[in-house]
Write a protein that holds these residues in place. Structure first.
Motif, mmCIF file in Angstrom:
data_model
loop_
_atom_site.group_PDB
_atom_site.id
_atom_site.type_symbol
_atom_site.label_atom_id
_atom_site.label_comp_id
_atom_site.label_asym_id
_atom_site.label_seq_id
_atom_site.Cartn_x
_atom_site.Cartn_y
_atom_site.Cartn_z
ATOM 1 N N LYS A 13 0.824 -1.208 0.000
ATOM 2 C CA LYS A 13 0.000 0.000 0.000
ATOM 3 C C LYS A 13 0.861 1.262 0.000
ATOM 4 N N ALA A 14 2.000 1.221 0.686
ATOM 5 C CA ALA A 14 2.900 2.379 0.701
ATOM 6 C C ALA A 14 3.445 2.633 -0.700
ATOM 7 N N LYS A 15 3.736 1.575 -1.442
ATOM 8 C CA LYS A 15 4.198 1.741 -2.828
ATOM 9 C C LYS A 15 3.125 2.421 -3.671
ATOM 10 N N GLU A 16 1.856 2.083 -3.421
ATOM 11 C CA GLU A 16 0.762 2.741 -4.135
ATOM 12 C C GLU A 16 0.701 4.220 -3.761
ATOM 13 N N ARG A 17 0.851 4.507 -2.474
ATOM 14 C CA ARG A 17 0.788 5.890 -2.009
ATOM 15 C C ARG A 17 1.986 6.710 -2.462
ATOM 16 N N CYS A 18 3.084 6.054 -2.724
ATOM 17 C CA CYS A 18 4.309 6.717 -3.178
ATOM 18 C C CYS A 18 4.533 6.467 -4.671
ATOM 19 N N ALA A 19 3.471 6.232 -5.399
ATOM 20 C CA ALA A 19 3.572 5.835 -6.808
ATOM 21 C C ALA A 19 4.387 6.824 -7.635
ATOM 22 N N GLU A 20 4.237 8.097 -7.367
ATOM 23 C CA GLU A 20 4.978 9.113 -8.129
ATOM 24 C C GLU A 20 6.484 8.959 -7.920
ATOM 25 N N LYS A 21 6.886 8.704 -6.680
ATOM 26 C CA LYS A 21 8.306 8.530 -6.360
ATOM 27 C C LYS A 21 8.839 7.205 -6.928
ATOM 28 N N VAL A 22 8.017 6.162 -6.875
ATOM 29 C CA VAL A 22 8.398 4.873 -7.448
ATOM 30 C C VAL A 22 8.631 5.034 -8.946
ATOM 31 N N GLU A 23 7.712 5.722 -9.608
ATOM 32 C CA GLU A 23 7.815 5.933 -11.051
ATOM 33 C C GLU A 23 9.061 6.743 -11.401
ATOM 34 N N ALA A 24 9.338 7.789 -10.620
ATOM 35 C CA ALA A 24 10.524 8.619 -10.882
ATOM 36 C C ALA A 24 11.802 7.796 -10.729
ATOM 37 N N PHE A 25 11.872 6.971 -9.685
ATOM 38 C CA PHE A 25 13.045 6.131 -9.467
ATOM 39 C C PHE A 25 13.194 5.102 -10.592
ATOM 40 N N ASN A 26 12.089 4.440 -10.952
ATOM 41 C CA ASN A 26 12.138 3.449 -12.029
ATOM 42 C C ASN A 26 12.557 4.087 -13.350
ATOM 43 N N HIS A 27 12.014 5.246 -13.640
ATOM 44 C CA HIS A 27 12.344 5.951 -14.881
ATOM 45 C C HIS A 27 13.837 6.299 -14.909
ATOM 46 N N CYS A 28 14.340 6.790 -13.784
ATOM 47 C CA CYS A 28 15.757 7.136 -13.692
ATOM 48 C C CYS A 28 16.624 5.897 -13.922
ATOM 49 N N CYS A 29 16.265 4.791 -13.290
ATOM 50 C CA CYS A 29 17.047 3.557 -13.420
ATOM 51 C C CYS A 29 17.057 3.051 -14.857
ATOM 52 N N LYS A 30 15.924 3.130 -15.530
ATOM 53 C CA LYS A 30 15.849 2.671 -16.918
ATOM 54 C C LYS A 30 16.723 3.531 -17.821
ATOM 55 N N ASP A 31 16.752 4.822 -17.529
ATOM 56 C CA ASP A 31 17.498 5.745 -18.383
ATOM 57 C C ASP A 31 19.009 5.714 -18.159
ATOM 58 N N THR A 32 19.452 5.290 -16.974
ATOM 59 C CA THR A 32 20.883 5.389 -16.666
ATOM 60 C C THR A 32 21.621 4.063 -16.657
ATOM 61 N N GLY A 33 20.918 2.956 -16.637
ATOM 62 C CA GLY A 33 21.584 1.654 -16.675
ATOM 63 C C GLY A 33 22.481 1.409 -15.475
ATOM 64 N N PHE A 34 23.749 1.032 -15.729
ATOM 65 C CA PHE A 34 24.671 0.653 -14.661
ATOM 66 C C PHE A 34 25.030 1.805 -13.723
ATOM 67 N N LEU A 35 24.902 3.019 -14.179
ATOM 68 C CA LEU A 35 25.259 4.170 -13.354
ATOM 69 C C LEU A 35 24.134 4.607 -12.419
ATOM 70 N N MET A 36 23.058 3.819 -12.367
ATOM 71 C CA MET A 36 21.905 4.212 -11.563
ATOM 72 C C MET A 36 22.244 4.411 -10.089
ATOM 73 N N VAL A 37 23.205 3.660 -9.580
ATOM 74 C CA VAL A 37 23.592 3.792 -8.174
ATOM 75 C C VAL A 37 24.023 5.229 -7.876
ATOM 76 N N PHE A 38 24.692 5.845 -8.809
ATOM 77 C CA PHE A 38 25.188 7.202 -8.604
ATOM 78 C C PHE A 38 24.197 8.257 -9.081
ATOM 79 N N LYS A 39 23.591 8.027 -10.227
ATOM 80 C CA LYS A 39 22.760 9.051 -10.853
ATOM 81 C C LYS A 39 21.350 9.135 -10.274
ATOM 82 N N CYS A 40 20.882 8.104 -9.612
ATOM 83 C CA CYS A 40 19.499 8.084 -9.112
ATOM 84 C C CYS A 40 19.423 8.223 -7.598
#
Length: 107
Positions: free
Chosen positions: A27-54
């Protein structure tokens, strides 16, 4: 077990410490859906550098989730919902996940 008052229901250790927190996470993931989406989008766009860039998106997501995990009112809401599902299962014998499936209209 015909109790209808959810305050009378005794919960097992696994229900209080595992199953209800699992419901809270979902339920918290649903309530934080905007933040989950932003993190997922960042990870998809940066690949291996996600640890640093996201880091910023990850921190925002963790903060949002933690607020809900530590909220005693949210825990109580999830607990009451869990108990209602448990009572319904005891009454019908149908698990909540199966209850949401549509029944065939013709046989």
């Amino acid at each position: 077990m015909e109790a209808t008052d959810t305050d009378e229901i005794q919960l097992r250790h696994v229900e209080k410490d595992v199953l209800i927190p699992k419901m809270m996470r979902e339920k918290a993931k649903e309530r934080c859906a905007e933040k989950v989406e932003a993190f997922n989008h960042c990870c998809k766009d940066t690949g291996f550098l996600m640890v640093f860039k996201c880091r910023e998106q990850n921190a925002a997501l963790k903060e949002c989730l933690t607020i809900h995990y530590r909220d005693p009112v949210f825990f109580e809401q999830c607990k009451q919902e869990y108990i209602q599902e448990k009572l319904e299962f005891l009454r019908t014998g149908i698990a909540p996940k199966n209850r949401k499936q549509k029944l065939p209209t013709s046989m």
